[in-house]
Design an enzyme around this catalytic site. Structure first.
Site, PDB file in Angstrom:
ATOM      1  N   ASP A   1       0.828  -1.198   0.000  1.00  0.00           N
ATOM      2  CA  ASP A   1       0.000   0.000   0.000  1.00  0.00           C
ATOM      3  C   ASP A   1       0.871   1.259   0.000  1.00  0.00           C
ATOM      4  O   ASP A   1       1.904   1.317   0.673  1.00  0.00           O
ATOM      5  CB  ASP A   1      -0.899  -0.007   1.244  1.00  0.00           C
TER       6      ASP A   1
ATOM      7  N   GLU B   1       1.322  -0.543  -5.067  1.00  0.00           N
ATOM      8  CA  GLU B   1       0.362   0.533  -5.324  1.00  0.00           C
ATOM      9  C   GLU B   1       1.195   1.788  -5.533  1.00  0.00           C
ATOM     10  O   GLU B   1       1.674   2.405  -4.577  1.00  0.00           O
ATOM     11  CB  GLU B   1      -0.606   0.723  -4.163  1.00  0.00           C
TER      12      GLU B   1
END
Length: 541
Positions: free
Chosen positions: A224, A268
């Site tokens: 993330d 990401e």
């Protein structure tokens, strides 16, 4: 239509392959052409009746995912968390939040998914933790100058002002003051203090977390906010991320991941600069990264072709497979997004009151699905995308839970509209999601969009996805494409298997190639013509 190759759509030249020998061994690896289904666990299926999705609900629905054609599932964070940001504020990276189940259940999920041929990818959040994490609790108690505070970004302020003027991605200042007068950095919610990756204890901790989950059989790690973890306080843009120091960190992660057979790292990485984006995909860093450029393009043939060409030109020289994403838990759903007559996509689409035509949106979303699933590389399907669910715009303010809603002073609705629990069956809420009241309200109109209703309809969105994923597994996935000459409003290309994809993004029907058998169409054809906002897969070779 006649064939013509363009730069970036042919195999990488030998010189490029020689510069990345590690990539030659990856050819044929499962993840290079996988169809990966994103599970937002809170909203997938509720197994214990408390209104929140959980591992029991997911385990019970694994056969559905196998029938859909998912090669892997990616789960958003399932860790213990106070849920300041939907679980992305992690309090313990080595356990499961009790609302979702237990660590033993997570291990059973991984095992049961493997038995159905489905791999499991989990989220790890290295940029920030939680104010309830033991490390942060100790840092508050230890006080200024302590080793405990070095694990985070605690700084003295400028009098009554924070250390600098950085802003939170969720709105407002990126600093919060603690009782002893110091401030801590949080690029997101105040409940998510940023880790200081200059401290070697932080790197050691996450190396151990990686090994913990890889040893339990997870097949991949989705990272993330991967580009944000290194900061530069001497720069006014130092909070924007993508600083050079991130790459050595991920090389360390790659060495650990490579010590477990068949495991992958997925980034990401939100970067407009494709050259810098590609640096994360070098052979000793991440295996793949999300392609947000494609997701953000408008329903326009020039926009979409430009994105496809840019993506291929970025990935082919380094031998990395592209990824294709139409939606996720952070962006408006395709049916609503494509039904809006806007020139480009942005998060503003949620809040600017632009109306959406549901009929037009569904027609385009169906065509977009066939376009995305025909492209070379891996593809992601966000839960509910296969049901054609629209964005839910009318959630009452008192029920919204996204911190963007609160931190914007209730002016930006946030992301709850794409996180509403799935409808499985029945004629009224909770539509088989569970026996309790769902944590976000489901529209009554979803009775026609349940998985049960669509499974019985050969013309439904669910049936389209099932057929497309079955063909994709047999004939598509990783590889290359060759563009075909077509009208200015048409995208047309062929793949190595002889499958040709034609998408009409214009207002008028176009004639199909004369020698092609129809394998699958996103909507009814008009004889030998492809209607507007429709896609077709043909057997031409």
């Amino acid at each position: 239509m006649s064939g013509s190759a363009i730069p970036g759509t042919t195999p990488a030249p030998a010189a490029s392959a020689e510069t990345a020998p590690e990539r030659r061994a990856e050819r044929g690896a499962w993840w290079r052409g996988a169809a990966i289904y994103q599970v937002y666990l809170r909203s997938f299926a509720d197994g214990n009746g408390d209104g929140i999705g959980d591992l029991a609900g997911l385990r019970a629905r694994l056969p559905y995912l196998a029938e859909l054609g998912a090669d892997a599932i990616w789960l958003n964070p399932w860790y213990p968390s106070p849920m300041a940001d939907g679980g992305y504020d992690v309090a313990d990276y080595r356990d499961i939040d009790p609302v979702f189940g237990t660590l033993a259940e997570a291990e059973k999920l991984i095992e049961e998914a493997h038995s159905l041929g489905i791999r499991t990818i989990i989220d790890i959040v290295p940029n920030h933790g939680s104010v309830e994490q033991e490390w942060f609790v100790r840092a508050l108690a230890a006080g200024p100058g302590s080793p405990e505070r070095e694990r985070f970004w605690f700084r003295d302020g400028r009098g009554d002002l924070p250390p600098n003027d950085w802003r939170s991605i969720f709105g407002g200042p990126a600093w919060t003051r603690v009782p002893d007068g110091q401030w801590y950095l949080h690029l997101f919610d105040p409940g998510q203090p940023d880790f200081n990756w200059d401290d070697p204890e932080v790197a050691a901790e996450f190396h151990d977390v990686l090994r913990f989950w890889l040893a339990r059989g997870v097949d991949g790690i989705r990272i993330d906010s991967a580009a944000l973890i290194v900061k530069d306080f001497d720069s006014p843009t130092g909070a924007d991320g993508d600083l050079d120091g991130v790459h050595e960190i991920y090389r360390g992660w790659r060495r650990i991941t490579d010590s477990y057979e068949g495991r992958i790292l997925i980034g990401e990485v939100w970067l407009p600069d494709q050259e810098r984006f590609a640096r994360y995909l070098r052979p000793d860093e991440m295996h793949t990264a999300f392609n947000f450029d494609f997701l953000g393009r408008a329903w326009d043939p020039r926009e979409l072709r430009a994105s496809i060409e840019l993506t291929l030109a970025t990935h082919v020289p380094i031998g990395a497979p592209p990824t294709w994403v139409l939606s996720n838990h952070d962006v408006p759903r395709p049916v609503t997004r494509y039904g809006r007559q806007v020139t480009s996509f942005s998060h503003a689409d949620r809040r600017d009151g632009v109306p959406s035509d549901p009929v037009l949106g569904e027609r385009r979303a169906r065509a977009a699905a066939l376009l995305a699933l025909a492209l070379p590389g891996s593809a992601y399907v966000y839960q509910g995308e296969e049901l054609g669910l629209p964005e839910v715009d009318d959630i009452p303010g008192e029920l919204r839970q996204d911190p963007i809603w609160t931190r914007s002073g209730h002016t930006v609705p946030g992301r709850d509209g794409c996180r509403v629990p799935l409808p499985w069956s029945g004629q009224e809420p909770p539509f088989g999601f569970g026996t309790g009241k769902p944590w976000l309200p489901q529209p009554a109109s979803w009775k026609d969009l349940t998985a049960e209703a669509q499974a019985a309809d050969p013309g439904s969105m669910l049936s389209l996805y099932r057929q497309a994923l079955r063909i994709r597994r047999a004939e598509l996935g990783d590889g290359v494409l060759r563009w075909l000459e077509a009208g200015e409003d048409v995208l047309a290309f062929t793949r190595e298997s002889g499958l040709t994809c034609v998408v009409n993004l214009g207002p008028d029907p176009v004639r199909l190639p004369p020698h092609g058998a129809v394998l699958l169409a996103s909507g009814p054809l008009d004889g030998d013509r492809l209607p507007a906002d429709t896609a077709v897969w043909l057997r031409t070779g």
